[in-house]
Scaffold this motif. Structure first.
Motif, PDB file in Angstrom:
ATOM      1  N   UNK A 252       0.819  -1.203   0.188  1.00  9.71           N
ATOM      2  CA  UNK A 252       0.032   0.120  -0.109  1.00  9.71           C
ATOM      3  C   UNK A 252       0.992   1.385  -0.097  1.00  9.71           C
ATOM      4  N   UNK A 253       0.755   2.083  -0.961  1.00 16.15           N
ATOM      5  CA  UNK A 253       1.455   3.339  -1.045  1.00 16.15           C
ATOM      6  C   UNK A 253       1.151   4.297   0.004  1.00 16.15           C
ATOM      7  N   UNK A 254       0.001   4.436   0.166  1.00 11.19           N
ATOM      8  CA  UNK A 254      -0.430   5.448   1.500  1.00 11.19           C
ATOM      9  C   UNK A 254       0.217   4.942   2.757  1.00 11.19           C
ATOM     10  N   UNK A 255      -0.042   3.849   3.190  1.00  2.00           N
ATOM     11  CA  UNK A 255       0.579   3.351   4.490  1.00  2.00           C
ATOM     12  C   UNK A 255       2.120   3.669   4.410  1.00  2.00           C
ATOM     13  N   UNK A 256       2.664   3.102   3.382  1.00  2.00           N
ATOM     14  CA  UNK A 256       4.247   3.060   3.416  1.00  2.00           C
ATOM     15  C   UNK A 256       4.735   4.609   3.351  1.00  2.00           C
ATOM     16  N   UNK A 261       7.121   9.126   6.804  1.00  2.00           N
ATOM     17  CA  UNK A 261       7.006  10.307   7.386  1.00  2.00           C
ATOM     18  C   UNK A 261       7.070  10.348   8.732  1.00  2.00           C
ATOM     19  N   UNK A 262       6.254   9.344   9.329  1.00  2.00           N
ATOM     20  CA  UNK A 262       6.398   9.349  10.947  1.00  2.00           C
ATOM     21  C   UNK A 262       7.722   9.082  11.524  1.00  2.00           C
ATOM     22  N   UNK A 263       8.364   7.812  10.994  1.00  3.17           N
ATOM     23  CA  UNK A 263       9.678   7.774  11.259  1.00  3.17           C
ATOM     24  C   UNK A 263      10.523   8.835  11.471  1.00  3.17           C
ATOM     25  N   UNK A 264      10.549   9.653  10.026  1.00  7.91           N
ATOM     26  CA  UNK A 264      11.521  10.671   9.847  1.00  7.91           C
ATOM     27  C   UNK A 264      11.314  11.919  10.865  1.00  7.91           C
ATOM     28  N   UNK A 265       9.841  12.201  11.048  1.00  5.74           N
ATOM     29  CA  UNK A 265      10.000  13.167  12.067  1.00  5.74           C
ATOM     30  C   UNK A 265      10.175  12.875  13.585  1.00  5.74           C
ATOM     31  N   UNK A 266      10.109  11.517  13.748  1.00  5.96           N
ATOM     32  CA  UNK A 266      10.353  10.957  15.276  1.00  5.96           C
ATOM     33  C   UNK A 266      11.664  10.837  15.304  1.00  5.96           C
ATOM     34  N   UNK A 271      10.838  19.583  12.584  1.00  2.00           N
ATOM     35  CA  UNK A 271      10.907  20.588  11.629  1.00  2.00           C
ATOM     36  C   UNK A 271      10.916  19.738  10.177  1.00  2.00           C
ATOM     37  N   UNK A 272      11.178  18.499  10.068  1.00  2.00           N
ATOM     38  CA  UNK A 272      11.026  17.629   8.771  1.00  2.00           C
ATOM     39  C   UNK A 272       9.392  17.610   8.489  1.00  2.00           C
ATOM     40  N   UNK A 273       8.385  18.060   9.260  1.00  2.00           N
ATOM     41  CA  UNK A 273       7.054  18.159   8.973  1.00  2.00           C
ATOM     42  C   UNK A 273       6.509  19.515   8.364  1.00  2.00           C
ATOM     43  N   UNK A 279       9.894  16.159   0.503  1.00  2.18           N
ATOM     44  CA  UNK A 279       9.244  15.189   0.695  1.00  2.18           C
ATOM     45  C   UNK A 279      10.094  13.765   1.091  1.00  2.18           C
ATOM     46  N   UNK A 280      10.944  13.692   0.108  1.00  3.09           N
ATOM     47  CA  UNK A 280      11.956  12.465   0.174  1.00  3.09           C
ATOM     48  C   UNK A 280      13.375  13.017   0.404  1.00  3.09           C
ATOM     49  N   UNK A 281      14.007  12.446   1.658  1.00  6.09           N
ATOM     50  CA  UNK A 281      15.267  13.017   1.897  1.00  6.09           C
ATOM     51  C   UNK A 281      16.325  11.865   1.570  1.00  6.09           C
ATOM     52  N   UNK A 282      17.459  12.712   1.550  1.00  2.00           N
ATOM     53  CA  UNK A 282      18.707  11.799   1.405  1.00  2.00           C
ATOM     54  C   UNK A 282      19.284  11.267   2.699  1.00  2.00           C
TER      55      UNK A 282
END
Length: 370
Positions: A252-256, A261-266, A271-273, A279-282
Motif C-alpha cells: 500500500x503506497x499510502x501506508x508506506x 514520514x512518521x519515522x522521519x519526524x520521530x 522540523x521535517x514536518x 518530501x523524500x530526503x537523502x
C-alpha cells in the motif's frame, strides 16, 4: 546612438532610423524589423522588437532544464563533428547535416563508437535548434533529408544485426513491488525506499518528480494521498495525482508513505514536518539526513532497491512510469484514466508504446486466427 530597447543595450538604429539588432538573433530578425519600420514607423518597430525580446525570455523561462542540457550537449557533439570534418560550425547545409548523421552513426561518440540511432536523432534535432539560435538558416527540406538518411542508415544497421542503445527500460510489476516491500529493512532508509517506489509507481513518476516534491505537495486525504506533481515537462504532466489505499497492505503506497514520514519526524525532529521541507530526503550510511534528493539520486536508488529485492532485471529511473502504464492496461483500466494519472497527453505515443508491451499479445491481429 539611440537604443532600440532597454533589454538589448547593443541594439542600435541605422542613420535613417530603422532599428538594427547586433545580438545573435540580428541576422534573422533584421528583415522583420526593417519591414515593421516601413509599415508602422520607428516607435512601433521598437515596441515590436521589445515584444520579440519578451517572447525570447518567456521561451527561455519555460524550457525545462533537462532540455537546455540536451541542447548544450548536442551542440558540443556538432562542434566535434565540424572539427573532425573540417567544416564551419555556422553552416547547416543539406550536405553538412547528412554528413553529421553519418558521422554520428559510424564514429560520433568520444570513444570512437557510433551513437544509437535514437541518440543521433536527438542530437540532430538539437543541433538544428542550436544553429537557428545562432542565426543560421536551416531549411526544413534539408533537415528532413538528413532525417531520411538517418532512418535509412539505421535500417542498414538492423539488417546487419547490429542493435545499439539500451532499449526500453523494463517496467515495474506487482511481483517486483512485493519483492521490494519485503526487502526493505525496518529502518528510516528502508521505509523511505519502500515509500519512494510504491508511491512513484502509482503516479507513474519520472526521476525528477519525487526529487522535486516538498512535504506540502503530498497531502493525506480520507481515501488516500494527493500528490501535486509540479516538475512535469508539459501541461499534462503537471497534475494532482490521487493515490488510493491499496487492498494489499503489504504494497500500500499510502501506508508506506505515512510510516516513512512518521519515522522521519520521530527520529529527526518536527522540523521535517514543515511543508517547505523535501518530501523524500537523502540519508547517509550512518542514518543522518543530508537534505533533499536529486533526480540522479532517485534513479540510482530505484536501481539499488530493485537489485536488493532480487528483481530479475534491475529497474531504471523510468521503470515505475512504464510499469504503471503496462500494469494498469493489463488490469483493464481505461487509457484516458491511465494518461491522466501518469501525466501523459491522452493517446500519447509513448504511453501507447508502454501499453503495447502487453497489448501485443492480447490485442493482437493474428491472435486466434489459426
Amino acid at each position: 546612438m539611440t537604443t532600440v530597447t532597454e533589454t538589448a543595450a547593443d541594439d542600435v538604429t541605422e542613420p535613417d532610423g530603422a532599428p538594427v539588432l547586433s545580438h545573435p538573433a540580428a541576422a534573422e530578425r533584421q528583415v522583420l524589423l526593417e519591414r515593421w519600420a516601413e509599415r508602422h514607423g520607428i516607435a512601433a518597430a521598437r515596441r515590436l522588437a521589445e515584444a520579440e525580446d519578451l517572447a525570447d525570455a518567456v521561451a527561455a523561462e519555460i524550457t525545462p532544464d533537462n532540455t537546455v542540457d540536451t541542447y548544450a550537449k548536442s551542440w558540443r557533439v556538432w562542434r566535434r563533428f565540424c572539427a573532425a570534418a573540417g567544416l564551419p560550425e555556422l553552416e547547416g547545409s543539406r550536405g553538412a547535416l547528412v554528413a553529421f548523421v553519418t558521422w554520428m552513426l559510424r564514429e560520433g561518440q568520444q570513444n570512437g563508437k557510433g551513437y544509437a540511432p535514437s541518440s543521433a536523432s536527438t542530437h540532430l534535432a538539437a543541433a538544428v535548434v542550436g544553429l537557428r539560435e545562432r542565426g543560421v538558416k536551416v531549411s526544413g527540406d534539408d533537415q528532413a533529408e538528413a532525417r531520411v538518411a538517418l532512418e535509412g542508415l539505421a535500417v542498414k544497421l538492423l539488417q546487419a544485426g547490429e542493435r545499439r542503445g539500451r532499449g526500453q527500460a523494463v517496467g515495474a510489476d506487482l511481483d517486483g513491488l512485493r519483492a521490494v516491500a519485503r526487502a526493505c529493512p525496518d529502518t528510516l532508509t528502508g521505509l523511505r525506499d519502500k515509500a519512494l517506489v510504491l508511491t512513484g509507481f502509482h503516479y507513474a513518476c519520472r526521476s525528477q518528480d519525487p526529487a522535486g516534491l516538498l512535504t506540502g505537495d503530498v497531502t493525506l486525504r480520507p481515501r488516500g494521498l494527493v500528490v501535486a506533481v509540479l516538475t512535469g515537462k508539459t501541461k499534462h504532466s503537471v497534475r494532482n495525482a490521487k493515490i488510493r489505499y491499496a487492498d494489499d497492505p503489504e504494497i500500500c503506497p499510502v501506508r508506506a508513505y505515512v510510516a516513512y514520514r512518521a519515522r522521519l519526524v520521530d527520529e529527526h525532529g518536527p522540523r521535517w514536518a514543515d511543508p517547505s521541507t523535501p518530501a523524500f530526503v537523502g540519508i547517509d550510511r550512518w542514518g543522518h539526513v543530508t537534505g533533499g534528493v536529486g533526480p540522479d539520486s532517485v534513479t540510482r536508488a530505484i536501481k539499488r532497491i530493485s537489485q536488493r529485492a532480487g528483481v530479475p532485471i534491475a529497474w531504471t529511473g523510468h521503470s515505475l512510469r512504464i510499469g504503471l502504464a503496462s500494469t494498469a492496461r493489463r488490469a483493464g483500466r481505461d487509457g484516458i484514466a491511465i494518461a491522466d494519472q501518469g501525466g501523459w497527453a491522452r493517446h500519447s505515443r509513448s504511453m501507447l508504446g508502454y501499453m503495447q508491451i502487453d497489448d501485443g499479445w492480447d490485442d493482437n491481429a493474428a491472435a486466434g486466427l489459426t
